[in-house]
Design an enzyme around this catalytic site. Structure first.
Site, PDB file in Angstrom:
ATOM      1  CE1 TYR A  75      -4.567  -0.300   0.537  1.00  0.00           C
ATOM      2  CE2 TYR A  75      -4.046   2.000   0.836  1.00  0.00           C
ATOM      3  CZ  TYR A  75      -4.961   1.017   0.585  1.00  0.00           C
ATOM      4  OH  TYR A  75      -6.268   1.337   0.379  1.00  0.00           O
TER       5      TYR A  75
ATOM      6  CE  LYS B 236      -1.092 -17.265   2.400  1.00  0.00           C
ATOM      7  NZ  LYS B 236      -2.043 -18.316   2.736  1.00  0.00           N
TER       8      LYS B 236
ATOM      9  CG  ASP C  99      -5.004 -18.110   4.218  1.00  0.00           C
ATOM     10  OD1 ASP C  99      -4.462 -17.819   5.298  1.00  0.00           O
ATOM     11  OD2 ASP C  99      -4.561 -18.989   3.455  1.00  0.00           O
TER      12      ASP C  99
ATOM     13  CG  ASP D 138      -7.732  -1.186   2.244  1.00  0.00           C
ATOM     14  OD1 ASP D 138      -8.330  -0.192   2.683  1.00  0.00           O
ATOM     15  OD2 ASP D 138      -7.884  -1.621   1.086  1.00  0.00           O
TER      16      ASP D 138
END
Ligand code: NAD
Length: 377
Positions: free
Chosen positions: A124, A191, A225, A249
């Site tokens: 980002y 992750k 996830d 986000d």
């Protein structure tokens, strides 16, 4: 003494919801001195830039801003003013509480969690190079000398910087927030099984910082996830979530959906000395100027500003007024009615009137503080 606040109406529905929030804040009796500045589409016409120096300077001076959403063209035009403001003012922590409210139709009840999103790094951060550019070609050429991984010559490239310093700062912020507001658990989301060095660093840093809070605040870390799935199955299991920028986000919109959608999701961007309050939602251009959308997210962002200023009593009263109006379900916008075409739905400004009326009913015995409290979280 009045609190000086930079007031940025924004684009699309921004001016309507920002004004609703400003009126409700004034109705608490806390004194504000508003410095109105423009940004976004409105600023381009006058200043030739969506983020004029005058606006930035005002926030640097007041150290406090409330802002309506600003339109960001997709794939072309200027980069996000929102991202620029967060970066230029080093507003490193984005705080997005998601709490169920009686009267809001939502997939779950009894959800009360806070998303703490790192605001300055990650994909980002906006370090990207377009496909076919000489910068992308140069990077691809160089990267190919380090790795055998397949990388197409014509690929566009975005960089994902994650540092220990920024990760530590945001994780500490999450723990300190948890301590201050009596929260029980922090979950770091990543992750790291795939992005071993970037998300791995975030995870390792979070685990290290968590040790300083052992015995006071519980800690766990989870894959992003798996977290998404748990959130849509058992959101009540979460308390404070801390995430790198991009996951933050995405998950904050997901969490807003769990408690009723963007119309009721407030937010704050907080740095060492400066804070900017804004709803999670965007400028919803198709509703601009219609006096139609829900002002709740923006008004609750104002509640967060009162909290930040140490005006806890006023914050409590305003939040209670918002909740009472929504619970009663009469003077609310279309999205809070069971039938979105319900002709009894009121406009943005009329819902703010209802909240102000409720506030005055509740505050006949209420003496707001008006002195500036220099102690900030
Ligand atoms: P959006 O949040 O503006 O709107 C999506 C939909 O959500 C709307 O069409 C509407 O149905 C609903 N919605 C949003 N706010 C609502 C409200 N207060 N009351 C009732 N319903 C509401 O998202 P988008 O359409 O993806 O983005 C529009 C523009 O806003 C884009 O340019 C985007 O970049 C920008 N944006 C700005 C900010 C910000 O300024 N912080 C945040 C997100 C998006």
């Amino acid at each position: 003494m009045a609190y000086r606040v930079t007031y940025i109406p924004g684009d699309g529905i921004g001016p309507e919801v920002a004004l609703a929030a400003r009126r409700c804040l004034e109705a608490t009796g806390v004194a504000f001195s508003w410095e109105e500045r423009i940004a976004g589409e409105a600023a381009i016409a006058t200043y030739g830039t969506p983020l004029p120096e005058e606006t930035l300077q005002s926030v640097r001076d007041t150290k406090l801003a409330i802002k309506g959403p600003i339109t960001t063209p997709i794939g072309k035009g200027f980069r996000s003013v929102n991202v620029a403001l967060r970066k230029q003012l080093d507003l490193y922590a984005c705080l997005r509480p998601c709490r169920s409210m009686e009267g809001v139709r939502a997939p779950f009840q009894n959800v009360d969690l806070i998303v703490v999103r790192e605001n300055t790094e990650d994909l980002y951060a906006g370090i990207e190079f377009s496909a076919g550019s000489k910068e992308a070609a140069g990077l691809i050429k160089q990267v190919k000398t380090f790795t055998d991984q397949p990388l197409r010559d014509e690929a566009a490239i975005s960089l994902k910087p994650i540092s220990a310093a920024a990760s530590e700062r945001i994780v500490r912020f999450a723990f300190e927030h948890a301590l201050k507001y009596g929260r029980k658990k922090v979950t770091a989301v990543h992750k790291a099984n795939i992005m071993k060095f970037t998300d791995g660093l975030f995870m390792e840093t979070a685990r290290r910082v968590a040790q300083d809070y052992a015995g006071r605040i519980a800690f766990e870390d989870r894959l992003v996830d798996a977290t998404c799935m748990q959130l849509v199955l058992r959101p009540q299991e979460f308390d404070v979530l801390v995430l790198p920028n991009l996951y933050g986000d995405i998950l904050s919109d997901l969490c807003a959906g769990l408690v009723g959608g963007l119309g009721v999701a407030p937010g704050a961007n907080i740095g060492e000395h400066t804070a900017l309050f804004e709803a999670v939602h965007g400028s919803a251009p198709k509703y601009a100027g219609m006096n139609k959308v829900n002002p709740t997210a923006m008004i609750l962002s104002g509640v967060m500003m009162l909290e930040y200023l140490g005006e806890r009593e006023a914050a409590k009263k305003l939040e209670a007024a918002v909740r009472a109006v929504i619970r009663e379900g009469r003077r609310v916008t279309y999205d809070l009615k069971a039938d979105r075409n319900d002709p009894t739905a009121v406009g943005t400004s009329q819902m703010a009137d209802a909240i102000i009326d409720k506030l005055s009913e509740q505050t006949s015995d209420f003496r707001p503080q008006t002195s500036v409290n220099p102690k900030r979280p």
